[in-house]
Motif scaffolding. Structure first.
Motif, PDB file in Angstrom:
ATOM      1  N   GLY A  77       0.679  -1.178  -0.055  1.00 21.77           N
ATOM      2  CA  GLY A  77       0.153  -0.007   0.019  1.00 21.77           C
ATOM      3  C   GLY A  77       0.710   1.274  -0.221  1.00 21.77           C
ATOM      4  O   GLY A  77       1.956   1.065   0.041  1.00 21.77           O
ATOM      5  N   VAL A  78       0.273   2.331  -0.252  1.00 26.44           N
ATOM      6  CA  VAL A  78       0.612   3.811  -0.248  1.00 26.44           C
ATOM      7  C   VAL A  78      -0.193   4.722   0.747  1.00 26.44           C
ATOM      8  O   VAL A  78      -1.200   4.509   0.747  1.00 26.44           O
ATOM      9  CB  VAL A  78       0.811   4.136  -1.432  1.00 26.44           C
ATOM     10  N   GLU A  79       0.718   5.215   1.595  1.00 28.64           N
ATOM     11  CA  GLU A  79       0.163   6.500   2.390  1.00 28.64           C
ATOM     12  C   GLU A  79       0.680   7.726   1.790  1.00 28.64           C
ATOM     13  O   GLU A  79       1.763   7.918   1.518  1.00 28.64           O
ATOM     14  CB  GLU A  79       0.292   6.264   3.822  1.00 28.64           C
ATOM     15  N   VAL A  80      -0.229   8.367   1.321  1.00 32.19           N
ATOM     16  CA  VAL A  80       0.231   9.779   0.758  1.00 32.19           C
ATOM     17  C   VAL A  80      -0.254  10.868   1.719  1.00 32.19           C
ATOM     18  O   VAL A  80      -1.515  11.208   2.017  1.00 32.19           O
ATOM     19  CB  VAL A  80      -0.629  10.108  -0.727  1.00 32.19           C
ATOM     20  N   GLY A  81       0.957  11.671   2.242  1.00 32.80           N
ATOM     21  CA  GLY A  81       0.731  12.673   3.192  1.00 32.80           C
ATOM     22  C   GLY A  81       1.109  12.169   4.488  1.00 32.80           C
ATOM     23  O   GLY A  81       0.238  11.698   5.320  1.00 32.80           O
ATOM     24  N   ALA A 143      -4.500   2.554  -1.414  1.00 33.97           N
ATOM     25  CA  ALA A 143      -3.771   3.909  -1.418  1.00 33.97           C
ATOM     26  C   ALA A 143      -4.676   4.763  -0.324  1.00 33.97           C
ATOM     27  O   ALA A 143      -5.826   4.863  -0.499  1.00 33.97           O
ATOM     28  CB  ALA A 143      -3.907   4.672  -2.714  1.00 33.97           C
ATOM     29  N   PHE A 144      -4.048   5.210   0.637  1.00 35.60           N
ATOM     30  CA  PHE A 144      -4.501   6.020   1.627  1.00 35.60           C
ATOM     31  C   PHE A 144      -4.124   7.381   1.368  1.00 35.60           C
ATOM     32  O   PHE A 144      -2.901   7.766   1.656  1.00 35.60           O
ATOM     33  CB  PHE A 144      -4.256   5.563   2.934  1.00 35.60           C
ATOM     34  N   ARG A 155      -8.545  15.306  -5.811  1.00 42.42           N
ATOM     35  CA  ARG A 155      -8.866  14.685  -7.162  1.00 42.42           C
ATOM     36  C   ARG A 155      -7.543  14.223  -7.799  1.00 42.42           C
ATOM     37  O   ARG A 155      -7.580  13.186  -8.621  1.00 42.42           O
ATOM     38  CB  ARG A 155      -9.656  15.604  -7.832  1.00 42.42           C
ATOM     39  N   ALA A 156      -6.695  15.146  -7.897  1.00 44.75           N
ATOM     40  CA  ALA A 156      -5.376  14.794  -8.607  1.00 44.75           C
ATOM     41  C   ALA A 156      -4.782  13.602  -8.059  1.00 44.75           C
ATOM     42  O   ALA A 156      -4.353  12.576  -8.833  1.00 44.75           O
ATOM     43  CB  ALA A 156      -4.523  15.993  -8.602  1.00 44.75           C
ATOM     44  N   ASP A 157      -4.829  13.400  -6.761  1.00 45.47           N
ATOM     45  CA  ASP A 157      -4.365  12.321  -6.053  1.00 45.47           C
ATOM     46  C   ASP A 157      -4.852  11.131  -6.447  1.00 45.47           C
ATOM     47  O   ASP A 157      -4.364   9.876  -6.822  1.00 45.47           O
ATOM     48  CB  ASP A 157      -4.213  12.581  -4.660  1.00 45.47           C
ATOM     49  N   LEU A 158      -6.162  11.119  -6.464  1.00 43.28           N
ATOM     50  CA  LEU A 158      -7.051  10.052  -6.669  1.00 43.28           C
ATOM     51  C   LEU A 158      -6.537   9.321  -8.122  1.00 43.28           C
ATOM     52  O   LEU A 158      -6.608   8.371  -8.405  1.00 43.28           O
ATOM     53  CB  LEU A 158      -8.683  10.363  -6.587  1.00 43.28           C
ATOM     54  N   SER A 162      -5.268   5.861  -8.694  1.00 46.49           N
ATOM     55  CA  SER A 162      -6.258   4.856  -8.907  1.00 46.49           C
ATOM     56  C   SER A 162      -5.872   3.869  -9.870  1.00 46.49           C
ATOM     57  O   SER A 162      -6.136   2.472  -9.811  1.00 46.49           O
ATOM     58  CB  SER A 162      -7.545   5.671  -9.398  1.00 46.49           C
ATOM     59  N   PRO A 163      -5.195   4.045 -10.856  1.00 50.43           N
ATOM     60  CA  PRO A 163      -4.492   3.262 -11.904  1.00 50.43           C
ATOM     61  C   PRO A 163      -3.688   2.211 -11.337  1.00 50.43           C
ATOM     62  O   PRO A 163      -3.492   1.071 -11.810  1.00 50.43           O
ATOM     63  CB  PRO A 163      -4.022   3.948 -12.964  1.00 50.43           C
ATOM     64  N   LYS A 164      -2.992   2.467 -10.110  1.00 49.57           N
ATOM     65  CA  LYS A 164      -2.029   1.626  -9.523  1.00 49.57           C
ATOM     66  C   LYS A 164      -2.835   0.319  -8.672  1.00 49.57           C
ATOM     67  O   LYS A 164      -1.921  -0.512  -8.289  1.00 49.57           O
ATOM     68  CB  LYS A 164      -1.218   2.345  -8.780  1.00 49.57           C
TER      69      LYS A 164
END
Length: 166
Positions: A77-81, A143-144, A155-158, A162-164
């Motif tokens: 997984g990924v945590e963004v922020g 993805a969190f 929206r840009a983050d999603l 999302s494709p990943k």
């Protein structure tokens, strides 16, 4: 840590539908420019406890027919922020099968020291969300997104992450 997961597991076993409704009611957009996730009051659990519980259920195959995921030994997984890496460290403690990419262009010095003990299961990437997403090659289980809460940034983050996702 274990107490939070135990409370989560009891809450899920008591009423999954009620939990889903409680979670959905907490995701609000009070204005078209900002997106917030308010602290859940469901069984007194913090959002990182809810996230860890959901990921634990997915990893163990405990969602049964509600999940397309078979039981697995590894989860990516990924945590963004990340900021201080509170959520990252909690998730890595709660889910031993988790490998986590933690993305933040300006985390606090505490973040690196919190994640260092997880060695090969954790990577702290000093980058913006969009830069990290463009460099990431692979497939994620989740993805969190918890970086900028401005609508256009969320929206840009999603759209970037999302494709990943599998």
């Amino acid at each position: 840590l274990g107490q939070g997961l135990s409370r989560f597991q009891r809450a899920v076993s008591n009423n999954l539908a009620q939990m889903q409704a409680a979670l959905l009611s907490r995701i609000v957009a009070p204005s078209p420019r900002r997106v917030n996730f308010y602290q859940s009051t469901f069984s007194g659990l913090a959002r990182y406890e809810i996230l860890a519980g959901l990921l634990h259920l997915i990893a163990s195959g405990g969602l049964g027919k509600c999940s397309n995921y078979p039981p697995r030994f590894k989860m990516l997984g990924v945590e963004v922020g990340v900021l201080r890496a509170d959520t990252s460290a909690y998730l890595l403690d709660a889910i031993p099968s988790l490998e986590l990419l933690s993305v933040d262009p300006n985390p606090t010095p505490l973040a690196a020291s919190r994640l260092a003990r997880f060695r090969n299961r954790s990577k702290l990437q000093l980058a913006t969300s969009l830069a990290a997403a463009s460099q990431f090659e692979g497939v994620l289980d989740f993805a969190f997104i918890d970086a900028s809460h401005e609508y256009q940034d969320v929206r840009a983050d999603l759209e970037a992450w999302s494709p990943k996702l599998q």
